[in-house]
Design a protein around this motif. Sequence first.
Motif, PDB file in Angstrom:
ATOM      1  N   GLY A 101       0.836  -1.189   0.000  1.00  0.00           N
ATOM      2  CA  GLY A 101       0.000   0.000   0.000  1.00  0.00           C
ATOM      3  C   GLY A 101       0.868   1.235   0.000  1.00  0.00           C
ATOM      4  O   GLY A 101       1.823   1.316   0.761  1.00  0.00           O
ATOM      5  N   ILE A 102       0.525   2.139  -0.837  1.00  0.00           N
ATOM      6  CA  ILE A 102       1.319   3.381  -0.904  1.00  0.00           C
ATOM      7  C   ILE A 102       0.502   4.478  -0.231  1.00  0.00           C
ATOM      8  O   ILE A 102      -0.612   4.809  -0.674  1.00  0.00           O
ATOM      9  N   ILE A 103       1.095   4.945   0.861  1.00  0.00           N
ATOM     10  CA  ILE A 103       0.392   5.958   1.670  1.00  0.00           C
ATOM     11  C   ILE A 103       0.833   7.318   1.183  1.00  0.00           C
ATOM     12  O   ILE A 103       2.009   7.636   1.147  1.00  0.00           O
ATOM     13  N   MET A 104      -0.153   8.128   0.815  1.00  0.00           N
ATOM     14  CA  MET A 104       0.127   9.487   0.382  1.00  0.00           C
ATOM     15  C   MET A 104      -0.705  10.436   1.253  1.00  0.00           C
ATOM     16  O   MET A 104      -1.519  10.003   2.076  1.00  0.00           O
ATOM     17  N   SER A 105      -0.513  11.717   1.083  1.00  0.00           N
ATOM     18  CA  SER A 105      -1.129  12.695   1.976  1.00  0.00           C
ATOM     19  C   SER A 105      -2.634  12.677   1.873  1.00  0.00           C
ATOM     20  O   SER A 105      -3.333  13.016   2.826  1.00  0.00           O
ATOM     21  N   ASP A 106      -3.145  12.230   0.769  1.00  0.00           N
ATOM     22  CA  ASP A 106      -4.595  12.282   0.640  1.00  0.00           C
ATOM     23  C   ASP A 106      -5.215  10.919   0.461  1.00  0.00           C
ATOM     24  O   ASP A 106      -6.365  10.796   0.022  1.00  0.00           O
ATOM     25  N   GLY A 107      -4.414   9.839   0.806  1.00  0.00           N
ATOM     26  CA  GLY A 107      -5.002   8.515   0.735  1.00  0.00           C
ATOM     27  C   GLY A 107      -3.970   7.440   0.462  1.00  0.00           C
ATOM     28  O   GLY A 107      -2.777   7.659   0.631  1.00  0.00           O
ATOM     29  N   ARG A 108      -4.508   6.246  -0.013  1.00  0.00           N
ATOM     30  CA  ARG A 108      -3.623   5.118  -0.277  1.00  0.00           C
ATOM     31  C   ARG A 108      -3.859   4.642  -1.708  1.00  0.00           C
ATOM     32  O   ARG A 108      -4.970   4.697  -2.224  1.00  0.00           O
ATOM     33  N   ALA A 109      -2.765   4.083  -2.185  1.00  0.00           N
ATOM     34  CA  ALA A 109      -2.837   3.408  -3.510  1.00  0.00           C
ATOM     35  C   ALA A 109      -2.215   2.043  -3.327  1.00  0.00           C
ATOM     36  O   ALA A 109      -1.249   1.896  -2.570  1.00  0.00           O
ATOM     37  N   TYR A 110      -2.807   1.075  -3.948  1.00  0.00           N
ATOM     38  CA  TYR A 110      -2.299  -0.296  -3.812  1.00  0.00           C
ATOM     39  C   TYR A 110      -1.638  -0.728  -5.122  1.00  0.00           C
ATOM     40  O   TYR A 110      -2.162  -0.427  -6.222  1.00  0.00           O
ATOM     41  N   ALA A 111      -0.515  -1.449  -4.914  1.00  0.00           N
ATOM     42  CA  ALA A 111       0.245  -1.863  -6.109  1.00  0.00           C
ATOM     43  C   ALA A 111       0.903  -3.200  -5.837  1.00  0.00           C
ATOM     44  O   ALA A 111       0.939  -3.665  -4.705  1.00  0.00           O
ATOM     45  N   THR A 112       1.374  -3.781  -6.955  1.00  0.00           N
ATOM     46  CA  THR A 112       2.097  -5.052  -6.865  1.00  0.00           C
ATOM     47  C   THR A 112       3.532  -4.769  -7.227  1.00  0.00           C
ATOM     48  O   THR A 112       3.806  -4.110  -8.232  1.00  0.00           O
ATOM     49  N   VAL A 113       4.471  -5.321  -6.455  1.00  0.00           N
ATOM     50  CA  VAL A 113       5.903  -5.078  -6.704  1.00  0.00           C
ATOM     51  C   VAL A 113       6.293  -5.917  -7.900  1.00  0.00           C
ATOM     52  O   VAL A 113       6.084  -7.143  -7.892  1.00  0.00           O
ATOM     53  N   SER A 114       6.821  -5.244  -8.896  1.00  0.00           N
ATOM     54  CA  SER A 114       7.276  -5.981 -10.070  1.00  0.00           C
ATOM     55  C   SER A 114       8.722  -6.399  -9.888  1.00  0.00           C
ATOM     56  O   SER A 114       9.112  -7.469 -10.326  1.00  0.00           O
ATOM     57  N   ARG A 115       9.482  -5.546  -9.194  1.00  0.00           N
ATOM     58  CA  ARG A 115      10.867  -5.902  -8.918  1.00  0.00           C
ATOM     59  C   ARG A 115      11.395  -4.947  -7.870  1.00  0.00           C
ATOM     60  O   ARG A 115      10.798  -3.906  -7.597  1.00  0.00           O
ATOM     61  N   THR A 116      12.556  -5.304  -7.329  1.00  0.00           N
ATOM     62  CA  THR A 116      13.188  -4.458  -6.304  1.00  0.00           C
ATOM     63  C   THR A 116      14.600  -4.143  -6.710  1.00  0.00           C
ATOM     64  O   THR A 116      15.227  -4.950  -7.385  1.00  0.00           O
ATOM     65  N   GLU A 117      15.074  -3.023  -6.341  1.00  0.00           N
ATOM     66  CA  GLU A 117      16.444  -2.614  -6.656  1.00  0.00           C
ATOM     67  C   GLU A 117      17.069  -1.993  -5.388  1.00  0.00           C
ATOM     68  O   GLU A 117      16.904  -0.811  -5.129  1.00  0.00           O
ATOM     69  N   PRO A 118      17.764  -2.753  -4.557  1.00  0.00           N
ATOM     70  CA  PRO A 118      18.463  -2.182  -3.393  1.00  0.00           C
ATOM     71  C   PRO A 118      19.533  -1.205  -3.848  1.00  0.00           C
ATOM     72  O   PRO A 118      20.080  -1.363  -4.946  1.00  0.00           O
ATOM     73  N   ASN A 119      19.841  -0.258  -3.018  1.00  0.00           N
ATOM     74  CA  ASN A 119      20.840   0.757  -3.388  1.00  0.00           C
ATOM     75  C   ASN A 119      22.232   0.162  -3.507  1.00  0.00           C
ATOM     76  O   ASN A 119      23.088   0.709  -4.183  1.00  0.00           O
ATOM     77  N   ASP A 120      22.472  -0.992  -2.844  1.00  0.00           N
ATOM     78  CA  ASP A 120      23.810  -1.579  -2.894  1.00  0.00           C
ATOM     79  C   ASP A 120      23.863  -2.674  -3.951  1.00  0.00           C
ATOM     80  O   ASP A 120      24.614  -3.607  -3.874  1.00  0.00           O
ATOM     81  N   ARG A 121      23.023  -2.607  -5.036  1.00  0.00           N
ATOM     82  CA  ARG A 121      22.965  -3.581  -6.115  1.00  0.00           C
ATOM     83  C   ARG A 121      24.316  -3.576  -6.831  1.00  0.00           C
ATOM     84  O   ARG A 121      24.857  -2.555  -7.154  1.00  0.00           O
ATOM     85  N   ARG A 122      24.823  -4.837  -7.120  1.00  0.00           N
ATOM     86  CA  ARG A 122      26.084  -4.962  -7.821  1.00  0.00           C
ATOM     87  C   ARG A 122      25.829  -5.031  -9.319  1.00  0.00           C
ATOM     88  O   ARG A 122      24.814  -5.530  -9.778  1.00  0.00           O
ATOM     89  N   VAL A 123      26.807  -4.645 -10.040  1.00  0.00           N
ATOM     90  CA  VAL A 123      26.699  -4.684 -11.481  1.00  0.00           C
ATOM     91  C   VAL A 123      26.599  -6.143 -11.955  1.00  0.00           C
ATOM     92  O   VAL A 123      27.354  -6.979 -11.513  1.00  0.00           O
ATOM     93  N   GLY A 124      25.694  -6.422 -12.812  1.00  0.00           N
ATOM     94  CA  GLY A 124      25.509  -7.782 -13.329  1.00  0.00           C
ATOM     95  C   GLY A 124      24.529  -8.568 -12.527  1.00  0.00           C
ATOM     96  O   GLY A 124      24.247  -9.684 -12.880  1.00  0.00           O
ATOM     97  N   ASN A 125      23.989  -7.996 -11.496  1.00  0.00           N
ATOM     98  CA  ASN A 125      22.987  -8.722 -10.684  1.00  0.00           C
ATOM     99  C   ASN A 125      21.666  -8.570 -11.365  1.00  0.00           C
ATOM    100  O   ASN A 125      21.101  -7.485 -11.491  1.00  0.00           O
ATOM    101  N   THR A 126      21.069  -9.749 -11.855  1.00  0.00           N
ATOM    102  CA  THR A 126      19.851  -9.689 -12.632  1.00  0.00           C
ATOM    103  C   THR A 126      18.725 -10.428 -11.942  1.00  0.00           C
ATOM    104  O   THR A 126      17.677 -10.629 -12.538  1.00  0.00           O
ATOM    105  N   ASP A 127      18.994 -10.756 -10.623  1.00  0.00           N
ATOM    106  CA  ASP A 127      17.948 -11.552  -9.972  1.00  0.00           C
ATOM    107  C   ASP A 127      16.911 -10.652  -9.343  1.00  0.00           C
ATOM    108  O   ASP A 127      15.998 -11.102  -8.668  1.00  0.00           O
TER     109      ASP A 127
END
Length: 413
Positions: free
Chosen positions: A385-411
């Motif tokens: 659920g994405i909480i915003m100032s005037d309500g919520r929006a619901y979504a499905t995670v398609s993928r994640t990208e951590p900030n410490d992602r290494r080059v060549g990481n495709t998982d």
Amino acid sequence: MIDFNGAVSVTALNGYIKSLMERDEFLATVSVMGEISNFKRNSSGHLYFSLKDEGATVSAVMFRGAASRLAFLPYDGMKVTIHGRVSLYEKSGQYQVYAETMTMDGEGELARAYERLKRKLEAEGLFDLSRKRPIPRMPKRIGIVTSPTGAAIRDMLTVTGRRYPLADILLFPSAVQGAEAPMELLAGIEYFGAMKNVDVIIIGRGGGSVEDLWAFNDERLVRAVAASEIPVISAVGHEVDFTLCDFAADKRAPTPSAAAELAVPDVETIFNYLIRTESRLFGAADAKIRRAKERLRSLETRVTATSPAARLENSRLRVQNYEKRILTAAEKTCARSRAELSSLAAKLTALNPMAAISRGYSAVENGSGAIVSSVRSLSAGDEVGIIMSDGRAYATVSRTEPNDRRVGNTDGK
């Protein structure tokens, strides 16, 4: 009648000689001077003695009536002059002088008689200070033994009338010199002593020669003065004159006027004393009243301070004080709490995600409603659920990208 041609009896002879002597004008009234010896006084009061000089001795007798008028007591060795008649004592055939009067010869003899009697009475303790009685300060009645016609009584009446007119004066009239004086003065002392009608006795007279004052050296009078239960003031002669009554009396005054001053107080002095005493009493009373008032005020203050009302008032004031202190402390506590709350609120506001969201940011919560703080807690396909100032929006995670992602990481992780 005696028959001179024949023998006569002793009695007749002595009687005849006695009749001749008593018809002799010279022997009927004669004065004889000499020194007393073999002095005797029998129980009846008659005096028997001899008169002697360098060359002879003569017997003498003084019967009680004449002896009672003597102003002194004769003794062996005293030089005297006797006046009387010469007669024969028939029983013994001895002639003798029948004395009617007796006088001491010269001041030297008087002085010796004075000193002799003084030593005798002094040795008996008649003059001891321990015998003296105090003179009353304010006598009601004063007894005076003196001549009713002399200057002494006038002086004493004048002084007592001026100094203390409240006192009554009782006069016992008496001769103050001569053969009758000792017994009359003695009668005065005894009268007041028996009647007990006076508070003090004055005995005295004005000045005079040693012979004039001699009655106040009579042994019987001196003993009566010393034995008197009523205090006696002696005032004989002038300041330089001293009689044996002066030593025996409770107080000696130099003059009759001085005796009156000793006997009574000065009414003017008493009046002034009363005025001063009154002033001191009023002053003392005022001071005592002031002290009493001050003590009363102190007690009132103490009573007021310790009364139930005072204690209640003090308790009320203490409660008010405690109340003020509690309110003040509460206000300070509230102020501190408000300040702390404001600080916490500011901190909370700063930490509130909604604050950031209101500025255009949003927050993500997982399917259980927990805030997602790390991308690593999500996986592709998770419902969020994405909480915003005037309500919520619901979504499905398609993928994640951590900030410490290494080059060549495709998982996607």
